[in-house]
Motif scaffolding. Structure first.
Motif, mmCIF file in Angstrom:
data_model
loop_
_atom_site.group_PDB
_atom_site.id
_atom_site.type_symbol
_atom_site.label_atom_id
_atom_site.label_comp_id
_atom_site.label_asym_id
_atom_site.label_seq_id
_atom_site.Cartn_x
_atom_site.Cartn_y
_atom_site.Cartn_z
ATOM 1 N N VAL A 892 0.849 -1.178 0.000
ATOM 2 C CA VAL A 892 0.000 0.000 0.000
ATOM 3 C C VAL A 892 0.887 1.232 0.000
ATOM 4 O O VAL A 892 1.824 1.308 0.790
ATOM 5 N N VAL A 894 2.459 4.545 0.912
ATOM 6 C CA VAL A 894 2.501 5.119 2.243
ATOM 7 C C VAL A 894 1.536 6.292 2.347
ATOM 8 O O VAL A 894 0.897 6.508 3.350
ATOM 9 N N ALA A 896 -1.257 6.691 1.407
ATOM 10 C CA ALA A 896 -2.635 6.327 1.667
ATOM 11 C C ALA A 896 -2.993 6.528 3.125
ATOM 12 O O ALA A 896 -4.152 6.596 3.475
ATOM 13 N N GLY A 897 -1.969 6.629 3.914
ATOM 14 C CA GLY A 897 -2.225 6.765 5.352
ATOM 15 C C GLY A 897 -3.116 7.959 5.648
ATOM 16 O O GLY A 897 -4.000 7.878 6.477
ATOM 17 N N GLY A 898 -2.870 9.045 4.996
ATOM 18 C CA GLY A 898 -3.659 10.238 5.284
ATOM 19 C C GLY A 898 -5.108 10.044 4.903
ATOM 20 O O GLY A 898 -5.991 10.705 5.415
#
Lengths: 1239, 251
Positions: A892, A894, A896-898
């Motif tokens: 995934v 990174v 995408a965390g937000g």
């Protein structure tokens, strides 16, 4: 007055206590000086060099010296270590009355009838000063304990105080040289005297016999022939009479100040010792003797001890008891100190005063009884006149200021002793020696008639121990009757164990340990006074004498733990700590080394695992422990202590341990050792060792014979060669005979001149050429050729079919715990049935075993097994897979965390849960189950252990699964969060996690006990179920060392043996027994059962069943075998007796009436399905997990033991797993296991 | 493109993007569209700002919407204000992220939360949750958070079970027993307590009967608890899988 010690001798004129050791010197009227140990009550030494009475005697405070002065005008200085007089000081012209050392300077002070006092330097051995002034005998002269003063008493009716500072200045100033005394006056050139009279105390109107300084105050006490004791006070300028104590009605011999109390002691020719109160000037106590006049008194400088010399000896005594009154309840100690009741918390060491006691009694508290329910105490006080004794009942205040504790109102009544008997009742022994029961208001509830009784002790709720002249009685207060009595004289104290299962009765010189029913378990005699005791948590009684801390096991074993300088009173024992009160009433903690008694306790309790642990880890060495072990019948344990090879060798032979004996024999390499070893090894069929022994001892005959019977032709031939070289004709011939080597025999006979025999041998065996040659040698003139016997038979030894290279099949000897444990380095003890041998089988054992068994007892003890030992369980080393399975989260982005950086809400993908990682990190089935991955778990179990039928595993799987996750609550009304306990949580990081297993080997081992109990109770089917559950759990363990693997294997073996045995027994009970064949089958099965490896307690039952069945079947020979095996197990006496009877009956006809399929001497495996023996060498099939054996027809069926396996050979895949390791071992150990045969 | 017809919603793309959660697209569309009326313009702004809110860009919303803006926008502003201050939503996100095993994201969220108000009870609790999930040394920190709260306020089932989870994660089984016993005394049928006891009793090596008793209690009182649902599903799975290995009838 408490007399501690008494001697009988000639009149004692002088006394001196040693400041540190328990010694007192007595100088006698007959010229002898005695050195006594008043604690051990022994005469240490005698010094007999004076002529006539010795009156002066004094120990030096630091050096091993003492000084004496006698009527022979001599002052002698002695060294008690060298046991001789060092030198004699001469100068006095008449009797010497007293001699004292100075506490600091090398001076001796002597007083003499020559009217002088002299000071001597014992280093230069000269007289340094003569004090003149008295005009009659000087009876006594003493140094001041700190100042430059001397006090003297004389028959001139005065007491004088002398200033000797001049002497000190002159003689002890730097560089000063002591000068020989000049003239009698001691006046120097300038007229200044070394010693001057400071005060002359006049007041006595007869001669003064004694004068002494007070240790700290400017006071003097004197005693005189005017029968008075006078107290004087002095200051720099004058001294005056303070007071007079009148009471003695004859000459006062001696008077001293009490070193610590406001008391004066004096004694007199009126045969009394009197104690005076200094402030009130009144007599406090008087002790009289019938016939002896008193002459001298001595006070111990540090202890509460005094000595008094009289006409026929001396006494050592103290004025009052020093034992503190105390009581212990759980973690609290209550004790009385300085009119306060104090409480000490053993755990926190917090010591607080909880209340102040009511004053008013001049006697200290004698004893205490504490009531935890009401938080109340009974404090008993003994008066000199016992009838005036009282007790106080106090309720301890709940809150108290330790600095200034309350002084609650107590209730006082008369009575000798008061002891709690219930939460709200206590018993009082009143002055009429009858028993009153009182309530908390101190009101009499009832009166109880008791047998004659001098003292009462606590004995738990509703009971008391009553002491009479020669015994102690356990008395039930409610039923008003005696329950038990034990004979022991003058018990002083009673100490109950915390569970009140045992009680120690302490008398002056004896200890008796009894159980709750007051049955005596052991009796210990002590030469020294027994002081106190407490039970430690393992049931060992720790007690003190005047100079030792000692232990006693209930079996009677006792010994010294450590020595003590001063008596202490033990309050509690925990582990290595002995909590106690000393004589100053200070709580103290002493450290002891409990190894020795723990070791003995473990031996007595047969906790061999502990024994072994201690043997390996503790510093237990020494001849005494070896001798102890040998004496108590534990040679195999002793073996572990012994380094000396000779002892090792004998011990090893004693316990039949050939291997150890061989090692020792090699080290010793002595002929006698090899001979003894050879014999022992031969008895065991250990012929390889026998061979070595014969070789070492060069015992060719025996060696040859050994090779013959083992069929070792090659070596036999070698022996023949050796015999030839050694020119041992007969040995040579014998070897040839054994070998069947005819031509060799002929050659030998020919060589030794036995021509006829040689010819006959050759002819008879058809060696015609040889015969012919020999025949030609005969001289036809003189010799006749012997006739060949036409009927001769060939003498040829049968050729060995199969030479025996290995040892004879060794019968499986029941190995002692230690051999087994030492071999396995395991802790097999945990798996041993934790049962008493006396436990009797339950109904399930059936009538067969119960010919005479009583039905009642199962077992009473079921202690938990020690759970120590199994610690960390990290699998370790699973990093192999690290790189292979990348967690999906890495895929995934990174960002995408937000969630929405790029404008879209991208719901976060699911991360990798710890459980998934577990599966990735481990190949252990249990880890997969914990992770909830049943599919992979089953595959692993199938591949690794060969499980095919998973049904029985269901509950284990579900249980295991359910312990893999904990939960905690997040926000309200949301589903809970999950946490996953991991066994390597400390250092696993995010991805290396492995689940916490939660199934420990020790727990499984502990569960064995339950199975054993069910077995004992005869509930076989339930027992089998439980054994099976344990067995199936074993592959779900994570073990991390070889020892645990060994233990796990042992666990499997135990379960298997029991499952097979108990299943067979259940089966047997269902079978008919109508025909002979049916009965024979029953007997066979019973016999096989005895070859299952069971715990002794069960084996006894099994053997009894077999014994009885075989006896009934009239197979006496086999029955006798069972009987012997049974007796070896040491059954309880009535069983043993019964067995011996049956054995005797069997031995009358040692035959078997019927042929059975059972050979006790031939090792066999038992088919777990058909219950027939599979003797060695027969094809067998084995279950890969349990190791259970089957006849070939059962191949491919479900294992009866595990019920999960198919008996088939599985493809074996090496996986780096510890579990796998032991599966592997089981799987390939076809010839390894044999059911034990106990012969 | 679309004619100015009454039945056509000129804000369709904006709304659609918002509804399907494509907030950035929604913002882009909103900036492109030319509303035909002030009402529409307000409506467009509402979606625009709500998209920003969804992106947690509260500051944009708070700066843009002035006091003189329309009442509708004032409501949106209040919403933003509310959300920007509410750490409850963050706590919720953290819990969701943890349930998804996204410890990494949970930590980020927690950091934000801590910046906002480190001492808030919820922040503290969320810290504990994340710490439990992170494991290792953090477990002790988590424990202290629960411990401190129960000291400060009073112990509750939530706090006790939190402590128990910390203990058990550290393999401190004996300690966990004390805590869970306390929880059990408070409520003898609290499902999470029972579940933890099921775990604990096994790790303590207690007899299987003890564990089963707690399981039965749980089954009695909380049939629908996710734990039990999982458990029953697993039982079925076991039976199904076991069939595959069943010995062939001929053997």
């Amino acid at each position: 007055m408490l007399t501690k010690f008494e001697t009988k001798s000639a009149r004692v004129k002088g006394l001196s206590f040693h400041p540190k050791r328990p010694w007192v010197l007595a100088s006698l009227h007959n010229g002898v000086i005695q050195l006594w140990d008043y604690r051990m009550c022994t005469l240490i030494d005698k010094f007999d060099e004076h002529d006539g009475p010795v009156r002066g005697i004094d120990f030096h405070k630091q050096q091993p010296l003492f000084v004496s002065g006698g009527d022979d005008y001599k002052i002698k200085v002695w060294n008690y270590k060298l046991r001789r007089c060092l030198f004699t000081l001469l100068g006095h012209l008449d009797y010497i009355r007293t001699t004292f050392f100075h506490h600091e300077y090398p001076w001796i002070l002597s007083a003499s009838d020559d009217q002088t006092i002299r000071i001597w330097n014992w280093q230069s051995r000269t007289c340094v000063c003569v004090l003149t002034g008295h005009n009659h005998y000087v009876m006594c002269a003493q140094f001041h304990p700190s100042e430059d003063l001397v006090v003297s008493a004389s028959l001139d009716q005065t007491v004088r105080v002398w200033d000797i500072s001049g002497l000190r200045k002159k003689n002890l100033s730097p560089g000063a040289v002591e000068t020989e005394v000049r003239g009698i006056s001691g006046v120097d050139l300038f007229g200044a005297s070394d010693a001057v009279v400071k005060h002359v105390l006049e007041g006595h109107d007869r001669g003064v016999n004694w004068a002494a300084f007070h240790p700290s105050m400017p006071l003097i006490v004197s005693g005189a022939d005017d029968r008075q004791v006078k107290i004087w006070r002095m200051n720099e300028s004058k001294a005056w009479e303070l007071d007079t104590c009148r009471g003695h009605y004859n000459n006062v011999s001696c008077a001293v100040f009490h070193p610590r109390q406001e008391l004066i002691l004096s004694n007199s020719e009126d045969k009394s010792i009197r104690v005076w109160d200094m402030s009130k000037r009144t007599g406090v106590q008087t002790f009289r003797r019938d016939h002896d006049r008193f002459w001298v008194l001595g006070a111990h400088p540090n202890l509460n001890l005094f000595a008094a010399g009289h006409d026929s000896g001396m006494i050592v005594f103290k004025l009052e008891r020093e034992r503190p009154a105390y009581a212990v309840h759980s973690n609290m100690l209550y004790y009385v100190k300085d009119r306060f009741l104090r409480q000490l918390d053993f755990n926190s060491s917090k010591d607080t005063a909880v209340m102040q006691l009511r004053s008013g009694s001049k006697f200290p508290v004698f004893s205490m009884s504490y009531n935890p329910a009401e938080n109340a105490v009974l404090l008993c006080t003994r008066a000199t006149n016992l009838e005036n004794s009282t007790y106080d009942l106090y309720s301890i205040p709940k809150e108290s200021d330790s600095q200034n504790p309350d002084a609650p109102e107590g209730k006082r009544s008369s009575g000798l002793t008061a002891v709690w008997v219930a939460r709200n009742r206590f018993a009082v022994l009143d002055r009429m020696h009858s028993l009153l029961i009182k309530n908390l208001k101190n009101e009499i509830v009832k009166k109880v008639q008791v047998p004659s009784c001098e003292e009462i002790f606590y004995a738990g709720t509703g009971s008391l121990l009553l002491r009479d002249a020669d015994g102690v009685t356990l008395f039930d207060v409610q039923q008003k009757r005696s329950l038990a009595t034990v004979k022991i004289a003058k018990v002083k104290y009673v100490v109950w164990s915390s569970d009140t299962s045992h009680v120690a009765l302490l008398a002056k010189h004896a200890i008796m340990i009894c159980n709750r029913k007051l049955e005596s378990l052991c009796n210990i005699h002590e030469n020294i006074r027994v002081k106190s005791g407490a039970w430690d948590e393992s049931g060992v009684f720790i007690y003190t004498t005047s100079n030792h801390i000692k232990y006693a096991l209930t079996s009677g074993d006792h010994g010294i733990i450590r020595t003590l300088d001063l008596p202490i009173y033990v309050t509690r024992v925990r582990g290595n700590s002995v909590y106690c009160l000393d004589r100053e009433c200070r709580p103290r903690v002493l450290t002891i080394d409990p190894t020795e008694y723990r070791f003995k306790l473990a031996l007595v309790n047969r906790k061999y695992d502990e024994v072994l642990h201690m043997v390996r880890n503790a510093k237990l060495v020494g001849q005494s422990i070896i001798a102890y072990l040998q004496k108590k019948g534990y040679p195999e344990v002793a073996l572990h202590f012994v380094k000396d090879e000779k002892t090792r060798f004998s011990l090893a032979l004693e316990c039949g341990n050939i291997e150890v004996a061989l090692d020792a024999a090699k080290a010793l390499d002595e002929r006698s050792c090899w001979e003894r070893l050879g014999e022992a090894a031969l008895l065991q069929g250990h012929h390889q060792v026998v061979e070595m022994c014969y070789q070492r001892t060069k015992n060719f005959d025996k060696l040859t014979f050994l090779y013959l019977i083992t069929g070792n032709l090659a070596k036999l031939r070698k022996m023949m060669k050796i015999a030839e070289i050694r020119k041992d004709m007969s040995g040579h011939y014998q070897a040839a005979l054994y070998l069947g080597d005819v031509s060799e025999r002929v050659r030998i006979l020919k060589n030794c001149g036995q021509k006829s025999l040689a010819y006959l041998t050759a002819a008879t065996h058809g060696l015609d050429d040889e015969a012919e040659t020999l025949k030609e040698n005969f001289d036809p003139e003189k010799e006749t050729v012997p006739e060949v016997d036409p009927n001769a038979q060939l003498l040829q030894p049968p050729p060995p079919i199969n030479p025996l290279d290995t040892n004879w099949p060794l019968l499986t000897v029941s190995k002692g715990f230690f051999e087994g444990a030492i071999a396995a380095k395991g802790k097999a003890g945990q798996m041993a049935a934790d049962l008493d041998m006396d436990a009797t089988g339950g109904e399930g054992w059936g009538d067969d075993a119960e010919l005479q068994l009583d039905e009642d007892g199962f077992m009473d003890a079921q202690e938990g097994l020690g759970e120590e030992g199994v610690g960390k369980e990290e699998g370790g080393g699973w990093e192999v897979e690290e790189d292979l399975d990348l967690p999906p989260e890495l895929d995934v982005p990174v960002g995408a965390g937000g969630g929405a950086e790029d404008g879209f809400f991208v719901p976060p993908t699911k991360g990798m849960s710890p459980t998934q990682m577990w599966c990735n990190n481990s190949q252990l089935p249990v880890d997969h189950i914990l992770a909830g991955s049943f599919e992979t778990a089953m595959r692993l179990l199938h591949d690794q252990v060969g499980v095919v039928n998973f049904g029985p595993y269901k509950s284990l799987f579900m249980q295991t699964l359910s312990r893999g996750r904990t939960c905690y609550l997040g926000l309200p009304s949301q589903p809970c969060l999950r946490s996953h306990p991991q066994r390597n949580w400390k250092d696993c990081g995010a991805k290396q996690g492995l689940p916490a297993v939660g199934l420990r080997l020790s727990d499984l081992i502990a569960r064995l006990q339950q199975c054993y109990q069910l077995t004992t109770a005869g509930r076989f089917e339930e027992a089998v179920e439980r054994f099976r559950a344990i067995l199936l759990s074993v592959p779900l363990l994570v073990v991390d060392n070889k020892q645990e693997i060994a233990e796990a294997q042992q666990l499997i073996t135990i379960c298997r043996e029991y499952i097979v045995g108990l299943t067979m027994e259940t089966e047997r009970k269902k079978l008919p027994k109508d025909t002979l064949d049916q009965q024979k089958r029953l007997c066979e099965m019973a016999a096989y059962f005895t070859h299952c490896n069971l715990q002794p307690v069960h084996m006894v039952l099994v053997l009894r069943t077999a014994l009885n069945l075989f006896f009934k079947l009239r197979n006496f020979k086999t029955a006798a075998g069972f009987a012997r095996r049974l007796l070896e197990l040491g059954p309880k006496p009535d069983v043993a007796q019964q067995t011996r009877k049956i054995l005797a009956a069997c031995e009358k006809t040692l035959t078997d009436a019927h042929q059975l399929n059972y050979d006790p001497h031939n090792p066999f495996d038992l088919c777990a399905a058909s219950f027939v023996p599979l003797y060695r060498g027969r094809p067998i099939e084995k279950c890969p997990l349990s190791g259970a054996c089957y006849c070939p027809p059962y191949k491919g069926q479900i294992c009866r033991v595990t019920q999960v396996h198919q008996d088939s050979h599985l493809p074996f895949k090496i996986i780096d797993s510890i579990l796998q390791l032991f599966c592997h071992k089981i799987y390939f150990s076809k010839m390894e296991k044999t059911p034990a045969v106990n012969i | 493109m679309a004619a100015q017809q009454g039945d056509v919603d000129e804000l369709f793309d904006v709304k659609n993007a918002y509804y399907i959660g494509s907030y950035q697209q929604c913002i882009n569309e909103a900036q492109k569209v030319k509303p035909s009326s002030p009402e529409k313009e307000t409506e467009r702004d509402m979606f625009l700002y709500r998209a920003y809110i969804a992106q947690r860009k509260y500051a944009v919303v708070l700066d843009d919407i002035k006091a003189n803006s329309s009442p509708e926008l004032q409501a949106v502003r209040m919403f933003a204000e509310y959300l920007s201050n509410d750490i409850k939503s963050m706590a919720m996100s953290i819990q969701v992220l943890l349930s998804l095993d996204r410890v990494d994201l949970a930590r980020k969220e927690l950091k934000k939360m801590q910046e906002q108000d480190e001492d808030a009870t919820l922040t503290q609790l969320a810290t504990a949750w994340v710490n439990i999930a992170v494991g290792g040394e953090k477990l002790q920190d988590a424990y202290y958070i629960f411990q401190e709260m129960s000291d400060k306020y009073s112990s509750t089932l939530l706090l006790l079970n939190g402590q128990a989870a910390c203990y058990m994660a550290q393999n401190k089984w004996e300690e966990a027993e004390g805590v869970l016993q306390e929880a059990l005394d408070k409520d003898s049928s609290h499902p999470e307590t029972l579940i933890n006891l099921i775990v604990l009793t096994q790790h303590l090596g207690k007899a299987p009967e003890v564990t089963n008793r707690y399981l039965s209690q749980l089954k009695d009182a909380h049939r629908a608890h996710p734990f039990l649902k999982d458990y029953l599903a697993k039982e079925n799975e076991f039976d199904r899988l076991a069939m595959q290995y069943a010995p062939s009838a001929t053997a």
